[in-house]
Design a protein around this motif. Sequence first.
Motif, mmCIF file in Angstrom:
data_model
loop_
_atom_site.group_PDB
_atom_site.id
_atom_site.type_symbol
_atom_site.label_atom_id
_atom_site.label_comp_id
_atom_site.label_asym_id
_atom_site.label_seq_id
_atom_site.Cartn_x
_atom_site.Cartn_y
_atom_site.Cartn_z
ATOM 1 N N GLU A 105 0.553 -1.293 -0.025
ATOM 2 C CA GLU A 105 0.672 0.225 -0.018
ATOM 3 C C GLU A 105 0.687 1.276 0.036
ATOM 4 O O GLU A 105 1.725 1.205 0.421
ATOM 5 C CB GLU A 105 -0.684 0.205 1.445
ATOM 6 N N THR A 106 0.377 2.062 -0.356
ATOM 7 C CA THR A 106 1.478 3.469 -0.087
ATOM 8 C C THR A 106 0.111 4.837 0.131
ATOM 9 O O THR A 106 -1.622 4.659 -0.703
ATOM 10 C CB THR A 106 1.439 3.684 -1.192
ATOM 11 N N GLY A 107 1.034 6.145 0.472
ATOM 12 C CA GLY A 107 -0.028 6.972 1.175
ATOM 13 C C GLY A 107 1.077 8.443 0.428
ATOM 14 O O GLY A 107 0.104 8.570 -0.758
ATOM 15 N N ALA A 108 1.713 8.332 0.535
ATOM 16 C CA ALA A 108 2.748 9.715 0.330
ATOM 17 C C ALA A 108 3.100 9.557 -0.895
ATOM 18 O O ALA A 108 3.958 9.738 -1.484
ATOM 19 C CB ALA A 108 3.360 10.167 1.199
ATOM 20 N N GLY A 185 3.651 -1.113 5.061
ATOM 21 C CA GLY A 185 4.668 0.087 5.140
ATOM 22 C C GLY A 185 4.884 0.657 5.970
ATOM 23 O O GLY A 185 5.862 1.703 5.937
ATOM 24 N N SER A 186 4.256 0.486 7.413
ATOM 25 C CA SER A 186 4.160 1.513 8.694
ATOM 26 C C SER A 186 4.697 -0.167 9.468
ATOM 27 O O SER A 186 4.548 -1.326 9.616
ATOM 28 C CB SER A 186 3.581 1.662 8.661
ATOM 29 N N VAL A 187 4.651 0.209 11.110
ATOM 30 C CA VAL A 187 4.690 -0.553 12.066
ATOM 31 C C VAL A 187 3.435 -0.936 12.536
ATOM 32 O O VAL A 187 3.609 -0.773 13.398
ATOM 33 C CB VAL A 187 5.345 -0.257 12.987
ATOM 34 N N GLY A 229 2.274 6.236 10.382
ATOM 35 C CA GLY A 229 1.675 4.879 10.913
ATOM 36 C C GLY A 229 2.844 4.487 12.601
ATOM 37 O O GLY A 229 2.975 3.890 13.253
ATOM 38 N N GLY A 230 3.836 4.845 12.180
ATOM 39 C CA GLY A 230 5.143 5.080 13.172
ATOM 40 C C GLY A 230 6.074 4.610 13.044
ATOM 41 O O GLY A 230 6.838 4.314 14.008
ATOM 42 N N SER A 231 6.745 3.908 11.632
ATOM 43 C CA SER A 231 8.084 3.331 11.226
ATOM 44 C C SER A 231 9.189 4.469 11.575
ATOM 45 O O SER A 231 9.861 3.764 12.199
ATOM 46 C CB SER A 231 7.888 2.942 9.618
ATOM 47 N N ASN A 232 9.286 5.290 11.000
ATOM 48 C CA ASN A 232 10.454 6.479 11.170
ATOM 49 C C ASN A 232 10.170 6.752 13.104
ATOM 50 O O ASN A 232 11.757 7.216 12.783
ATOM 51 C CB ASN A 232 10.680 7.344 9.862
HETATM 52 C C1 FEV Z 1 3.194 3.123 4.354
HETATM 53 C C2 FEV Z 1 1.618 4.819 3.632
HETATM 54 C C3 FEV Z 1 2.987 5.554 4.290
HETATM 55 C C4 FEV Z 1 4.300 7.189 3.394
HETATM 56 N N1 FEV Z 1 4.668 7.511 3.816
HETATM 57 C C5 FEV Z 1 4.864 7.536 4.848
HETATM 58 C C6 FEV Z 1 5.781 8.941 5.473
HETATM 59 C C7 FEV Z 1 5.995 9.297 7.119
HETATM 60 C C8 FEV Z 1 5.033 8.115 8.217
HETATM 61 O O1 FEV Z 1 5.652 7.243 7.986
HETATM 62 P P1 FEV Z 1 5.425 6.503 9.373
HETATM 63 O O2 FEV Z 1 7.206 6.667 8.923
HETATM 64 O O3 FEV Z 1 5.355 5.004 9.033
HETATM 65 O O4 FEV Z 1 4.954 7.493 10.796
HETATM 66 C C9 FEV Z 1 6.937 9.660 7.063
HETATM 67 N N2 FEV Z 1 7.816 10.121 6.519
HETATM 68 C C10 FEV Z 1 7.747 10.058 5.458
HETATM 69 C C11 FEV Z 1 8.704 11.186 4.273
HETATM 70 C C12 FEV Z 1 7.182 8.846 4.559
HETATM 71 O O5 FEV Z 1 6.247 9.410 3.347
HETATM 72 C C13 FEV Z 1 4.264 6.082 1.992
HETATM 73 O O6 FEV Z 1 2.862 5.281 1.823
HETATM 74 O O7 FEV Z 1 4.850 6.443 1.890
#
Ligand code: FEV
Length: 411
Positions: A105-108, A185-187, A229-232
């Motif tokens: 999946e992706t958002g950004a 894509g995330s935690v 989602g909290g992964s970074n």
């Molecule tokens: C998995 C869905 C989240 C996405 N991106 C989240 C994102 C985030 C927030 O995602 P997390 O690190 O998972 O909280 C922080 N910084 C950047 C540059 C990001 O692109 C995506 O699809 O690109």
Amino acid sequence: GTFGDYGGQYVPEALMPALQELEDAYQRYVLENEDGFMDEFRERMRDFGGRPTPLQRADRLSERYDREIYLKREDLVHGGAHKLNNALGQVLLAKYMGKERVIAETGAGQHGTATAMAAAHLDMPCEIYMGRTDINRQRPNVYRMRMNGAEVNPVEAGSGTLKEAINETMRDWATTVERTHYVIGSVVGPHPFPKLVRDFQSVIGEEAREQVQEKAGRLPDTVVACAGGGSNTMGTFHAFVPDEGSAEPRSADDSSGDEPREHVDLVAVEAGGSSLEIDEDEGLAPNSATLSTGTDGVLHGAMTKLLQQSDGQIVESHSVSAGLDYAGVGPELSHLVESGRVTPTSVDDEAALNGFHRLSNLEGIIPALESSHALGYLEEHTDELGDLVVVNVSGRGDKDLETVLEETEKR
Ligand SMILES: CC/C=C(/N=C/c1c(COP(=O)(O)O)cnc(C)c1O)C(=O)O
């Protein structure tokens, strides 16, 4: 649950064998480095991904806030965000597991791009699910995914953002699990996904903890990261979680000397959107401040905090940044907030846009709108910062230039 009251595996029976298979692979390859899996992962993240990333002193921000501000430059990872740490790890794991296809999946669009790049790099067919709304606001990344050979499937349902994209991807996985790995894509998601993603991302904090002691001679007082989602966030924090010194000096009889153990504050900055109020009637939350205002519930296979109405209906979230626009959050982060180890906070769209401009003008770094929320926190809460601060710049802002220029013209 996996993390105190949070985590677990709230999934249809059909997915349990896949989760069992994944947990077995996680244990063998990630935790036990079977067949040198983690060695290959680290070598590819060096040669293909560009690790380690710098921990750079931000001279002009340090001057502005009269503090030592260090930036962890995850925007310099190949592809422009921390997302490759996790995507490469999971695509490599899919290969070790003998899978023939990956989906995500992706958002950004950063996670989608990272998965497409990793799949091309490792010769693995790849399909990405992306909400229609996000396709329209992160167009450059859609081009990149296709350029890397991935198929991008638009998701028209609902608000056409991350939540629906995750739903569609899980639906695909449920019917193709034999030969497909879901590169989440995330935690988030059912166990073991939150631990798996955290472990691939934890290189951020491991490097930063070593680098800050080399450069500044001690552990930081404050570590700041944005949270979607909290992964970074978990990737940056994980190495520092044990640095929970008692702020005051320990009692004299303590064996390891009377030096007060360092206490490292961990601050997760969510999207405050345009306001923190949930509109119960409309089922709308004009923000994504899940850690600060959410309540316990199950979303995407895990018990966690989420933005929901009193009847349990998940509300539609909002953020100027696609990557933070999510009504859920990782279960481990929910647990760390509940236990008081992580401080949840949020900054609104305005503060994030200002953070975007500020880093671009003062430091020559164009940050992702997601990362801009962490920078907005420095400006809005300067007096809550310690003297030595590490901020994770999770990604770069090329993908956001059009949005920011449009938003700036509106104001
Ligand atoms: C998995 C869905 C989240 C996405 N991106 C989240 C994102 C985030 C927030 O995602 P997390 O690190 O998972 O909280 C922080 N910084 C950047 C540059 C990001 O692109 C995506 O699809 O690109």
